[in-house]
Each structure stands twice: as C-alpha cells, then as structure tokens.
Scaffold this motif. Structure first.
Motif, short mmCIF file in Angstrom:
data_model
loop_
_atom_site.label_atom_id
_atom_site.label_comp_id
_atom_site.label_asym_id
_atom_site.label_seq_id
_atom_site.Cartn_x
_atom_site.Cartn_y
_atom_site.Cartn_z
N LYS A 1 -26.11 -61.81 -76.41
CA LYS A 1 -24.69 -61.54 -76.18
C LYS A 1 -24.27 -60.14 -76.68
N PHE A 2 -24.78 -59.76 -77.85
CA PHE A 2 -24.30 -58.50 -78.41
C PHE A 2 -24.94 -57.29 -77.75
N SER A 3 -26.20 -57.43 -77.33
CA SER A 3 -26.81 -56.32 -76.59
C SER A 3 -26.20 -56.22 -75.19
N GLU A 4 -25.76 -57.37 -74.66
CA GLU A 4 -25.06 -57.35 -73.37
C GLU A 4 -23.72 -56.60 -73.51
N ARG A 5 -23.05 -56.86 -74.64
CA ARG A 5 -21.77 -56.18 -74.87
C ARG A 5 -21.98 -54.67 -75.10
N PHE A 6 -23.09 -54.34 -75.71
CA PHE A 6 -23.44 -52.92 -75.93
C PHE A 6 -23.57 -52.24 -74.56
N LEU B 1 -30.30 -50.30 -78.68
CA LEU B 1 -31.01 -51.50 -79.12
C LEU B 1 -30.13 -52.28 -80.08
N CYS B 2 -30.06 -53.59 -79.86
CA CYS B 2 -29.43 -54.45 -80.87
C CYS B 2 -30.58 -54.96 -81.74
N TRP B 3 -30.67 -54.42 -82.92
CA TRP B 3 -31.81 -54.69 -83.81
C TRP B 3 -31.91 -56.19 -84.12
N ASN B 4 -30.81 -56.75 -84.55
CA ASN B 4 -30.81 -58.19 -84.88
C ASN B 4 -29.79 -58.87 -83.97
N GLU B 5 -30.29 -59.65 -82.99
CA GLU B 5 -29.39 -60.31 -82.04
C GLU B 5 -28.79 -61.55 -82.70
N THR B 6 -27.57 -61.40 -83.18
CA THR B 6 -26.89 -62.49 -83.88
C THR B 6 -26.70 -63.71 -82.98
N SER B 7 -26.60 -63.47 -81.66
CA SER B 7 -26.33 -64.58 -80.74
C SER B 7 -27.53 -65.50 -80.58
N GLY C 1 -17.63 -48.74 -84.61
CA GLY C 1 -18.75 -47.86 -84.96
C GLY C 1 -19.67 -47.64 -83.77
N LEU C 2 -19.92 -48.70 -83.00
CA LEU C 2 -20.76 -48.56 -81.80
C LEU C 2 -20.09 -47.62 -80.81
N GLU C 3 -18.79 -47.82 -80.63
CA GLU C 3 -18.04 -46.97 -79.69
C GLU C 3 -18.04 -45.51 -80.15
N VAL D 1 -28.64 -47.63 -82.44
CA VAL D 1 -28.97 -48.99 -82.85
C VAL D 1 -27.75 -49.73 -83.41
N ASP D 2 -27.54 -50.93 -82.86
CA ASP D 2 -26.58 -51.87 -83.44
C ASP D 2 -27.32 -52.59 -84.57
N GLY D 3 -26.97 -52.21 -85.80
CA GLY D 3 -27.61 -52.84 -86.97
C GLY D 3 -26.62 -53.72 -87.71
N ILE D 4 -25.68 -54.28 -86.95
CA ILE D 4 -24.53 -54.95 -87.58
C ILE D 4 -24.94 -56.15 -88.43
N THR D 5 -25.95 -56.93 -88.00
CA THR D 5 -26.43 -58.01 -88.89
C THR D 5 -27.85 -57.69 -89.40
N ALA D 6 -28.17 -56.40 -89.49
CA ALA D 6 -29.49 -56.00 -89.98
C ALA D 6 -29.40 -55.16 -91.25
N SER E 1 -18.75 -54.23 -91.94
CA SER E 1 -18.54 -54.57 -93.35
C SER E 1 -18.72 -56.06 -93.66
N GLN E 2 -18.52 -56.91 -92.66
CA GLN E 2 -18.40 -58.36 -92.92
C GLN E 2 -19.71 -59.13 -92.83
N LYS E 3 -20.83 -58.40 -92.79
CA LYS E 3 -22.11 -59.09 -92.58
C LYS E 3 -22.96 -59.02 -93.85
N CYS E 4 -24.02 -58.22 -93.84
CA CYS E 4 -24.96 -58.23 -94.97
C CYS E 4 -24.36 -57.67 -96.25
N GLY F 1 -12.01 -50.13 -88.59
CA GLY F 1 -12.27 -50.75 -87.28
C GLY F 1 -13.55 -51.56 -87.43
N SER F 2 -13.64 -52.69 -86.77
CA SER F 2 -14.81 -53.56 -86.94
C SER F 2 -16.06 -52.90 -86.37
N GLY F 3 -17.19 -53.57 -86.48
CA GLY F 3 -18.47 -53.00 -86.07
C GLY F 3 -18.45 -52.33 -84.71
N THR F 4 -17.74 -52.91 -83.78
CA THR F 4 -17.70 -52.36 -82.42
C THR F 4 -17.10 -50.96 -82.41
#
Ligand SMILES: Cc1ncc(COP(=O)(O)O)c(C=O)c1O
Length: 365
Positions: free
Chosen positions: A90-95, A135-141, A68-70, A164-169, A189-192, A63-66
C-alpha cells in the motif's frame, strides 16, 4: 516500559509514547525565533544525524511522513524526470501516486507480501533512462522488509538517485545509508522514534543536496528546510510542541543507543513471530523478509476481522491494525518498534489467545 492499564496498544504507528515525551509536549509557549528554541534545534540537528547515521544534511518538517516524501520527490525531481517506483504494498503504491503528481513514473510491481527482486530492478533500469528509483524499505502494509542493500547497489550501478521511504525502518532496522548510497531517506516521528505524529525527517546524500531545486514546492522546499536546520532555524513556524517531544524521543533513543534499540526491536519481532507460530497463525509476508518492526498475520478461515478487533479493543483493551486495500479483512498487523517492550507484547499475546479461544479459533493440537 510503558504502563498499560490493560491490554496493549500495538498499532504499527502511531506507537506508545513515554511519559517523558508526553511531558515535553506540554511546555508553555516559546519564541520559535528566540535563543531557547535555537538551542533546541541545534540539539535536534545533531540527534537527527545520529538517528540516520549520517553527518550530511538533514531536515525536519512539520507534517507527517508523507510531507517528507513529498519534499524529497518535489525537491529532487521535475515533471519530465523518469522515475522507477518499486511497488509491493500500500505505501509503495502511494509513493507511486505521489510521483505521478511531480514526475513521470513507471511502476515495477511485485506481489504483495513478496520482496522487491533486485534482478528485475536491474533489468528495468537497463531498459530505460531513469533519473531516480523509489523504494519503500519496510512495507508496513504487508509486514515486509525489502532487501535494501542489494537494491541500492543496483540503483547505484545505474547512476540513478535512490529515494527511500524509511518511515517504519529508520531507528528500528540496521541502516547504512551512506555505505549503501541512499540519496534521500525519509522517516516519520510516530514510528520507531515513539514521538507524536506530525513531523517528518529527511536525510540527504551530498549529491542529492546539491541537486535540490525549489521549482515545484514551496512549503516543502527541502533545501530551505535543510539549510534552516543547519542554522538552528526553520523556514516557517514549526510545530513547537512536536519539536519538543521529538527532541525528547531522540534523547531517549541516544540514551538507549541506536544499535541497542535496533537489536531490541529484532528480539521483539522474533518473539512476536514465535508467539504467532505458537497460536498457529501464519505470517502474511514471505518469512525470509518478515519485518522486525511490524508483523502481519493472516486470519484463520472464518475469523471475522471486524469482530476480532472489536473484541480485542472492547474486552481486552488491545489495539491492533487491520489490513489495507486488498488485504482488508484478511490480515491484522502489530507494531513492535519504538519503546515497545516485552511486557507490551506479552499483554497483547494474552489478549490474542483469549480472544481466539472465545471466538473458537484456537487449534487444539
Ligand atoms: C511505510 C510507510 N510509508 C508512508 C506512511 C505514511 O506516513 P504518514 O501517515 O506519517 O504521512 C506510513 C504510515 O503508516 C508508512 O508506514
């Protein structure tokens, strides 16, 4: 590192994948309960701990990053739990939206492009009885990295969980999850890592692991996923080809060395910022908090987003991302994480310069 025929693929995820990772995905069918896959899961378990810099529990979910957050939110919290969501993109708003489904959240919002202010977080935590903070550590938006160490300190002083959303961190920015006191750290998986999209990974503190429950989740039951991985197993049928590619991407990270990868990512970010300065394009976020994995740039007045990105894509073979939500049409974003190289950036900048000139937007000094 990666051969590009022309131009560059510079999305802030999914990012370019190495041929080794692509090849790993095309293995023949495998028994996901057999000894061969157990060995693969054992290696993934160790390498995922290396990625997160922890010896604690980790889980890898199909399952994509979300997902994991869920899994983290639904596993750690219940509907009556009050949660403070730090929102500045955008991503912290979605969180926050995710937390509305599973918890009783309050958003503490900051202007997009500015960092979360830890003083305001402390004041909010003083004024309410919050069980957790997201917290969204790195706000990709917005291309912004929040000051996680100081925010984590405030959260720990208030004895709340920090999710913590560390998806692009994770794998691109310096990470001290145990020292900072992060309770659940999620990546995709698809980021760093430069693996294909479709897997998420979660690392947990001891306290968080001990608080996990399965009252509000089934497929994303985090305890089941963490316990299974520790025993070289998965609760459900895993996305086998993605796990194989993920292992290869993790191996490549280990070969490069996590610290080297993080330092290289920083050098690429510095080069990207210098390149945009030279093109007279302004960064979108507060420069003091500009991200090392994603750079977001404002369009000069009169430059049309759709036309610019179409020209880049069709004439220069170069793919970048536009803005999201209220930033749509106002900014574009590039990723320089994973296996992105200076050659990729150079190809991208050649495309930007040519396209800006063709569209009449290079400022002559
Ligand atoms: C910071 C951040 N959070 C969450 C997500 C959503 O992740 P996914 O699309 O993998 O579910 C993304 C994706 O770009 C992201 O950058």
């Amino acid at each position: 590192m990666v051969e590009t025929n022309a131009g560059a693929f510079l999305l802030p995820g999914p990012v370019n994948m190495h041929p080794r990772v692509l090849q790993a995905m095309s293995a023949p069918a495998m028994n996901h309960r057999g000894p061969e896959f157990k060995e693969i899961l054992s290696e993934i378990h160790g390498l995922t701990q290396y990625l997160f810099g922890t010896r604690g529990p980790v889980a890898v979910l199909s399952g994509s990053g979300t997902a994991g957050l869920e899994a983290a939110v639904s596993g750690l919290l219940r509907k009556q739990d009050r949660v403070l969501n730090l929102v500045n993109g955008k991503f912290s708003e979605r969180f926050h939206e995710l937390c509305q489904v599973f918890t009783t959240p309050t958003a503490l919002s900051f202007e997009w492009g500015t960092a979360v202010d830890s003083g305001k977080v402390a004041a909010a935590l003083d004024s309410g009885d919050f069980h957790a903070v997201t917290l969204c550590w790195n706000e990709t938006s917005t291309g912004l990295t929040n000051p996680i160490a100081e925010i984590a300190k405030v959260v720990k002083d208030h004895d709340a969980f920090l999710i913590v959303d560390g998806i692009t961190a994770v794998g691109g920015l310096e990470n001290r999850m145990e020292a900072w006191g992060i309770d659940a750290l999620v990546t995709g998986s698809q980021k760093c890592l430069a693996a294909p999209p479709g897997l998420s990974a979660v690392a947990l503190s001891k306290a968080a692991y001990e608080s996990l429950h399965a009252d509000t989740s089934f497929y994303t039951n985090l305890k089941a996923h963490a316990d299974a991985l520790a025993k070289q197993d998965t609760p459900f049928t895993p996305a086998v080809p993605l796990f194989l590619a993920f292992r290869e991407a993790l191996r490549m990270l280990k070969e490069e060395g996590l610290d080297n990868r993080i330092a290289r990512t920083r050098r690429l970010a510095e080069a990207a910022r210098a390149g945009f300065d030279a093109l007279d394009l302004r960064l979108f976020p507060d420069r003091r908090f500009a991200s090392n994995t994603v750079t977001a740039v404002r369009y000069p007045t009169g430059l049309d987003d759709a036309a610019f990105r179409k020209e880049l894509r069709e004439k220069r073979g170069t793919v970048v991302a536009g803005g999201q939500g209220p930033l749509k049409g106002h900014i574009f974003r590039i990723g320089h994480m994973g296996i992105c190289s200076f050659e990729d950036l150079e190809a991208g900048f050649q495309a930007f310069e040519t396209t800006l000139a063709r569209m009449g937007h290079i400022t002559v000094r």
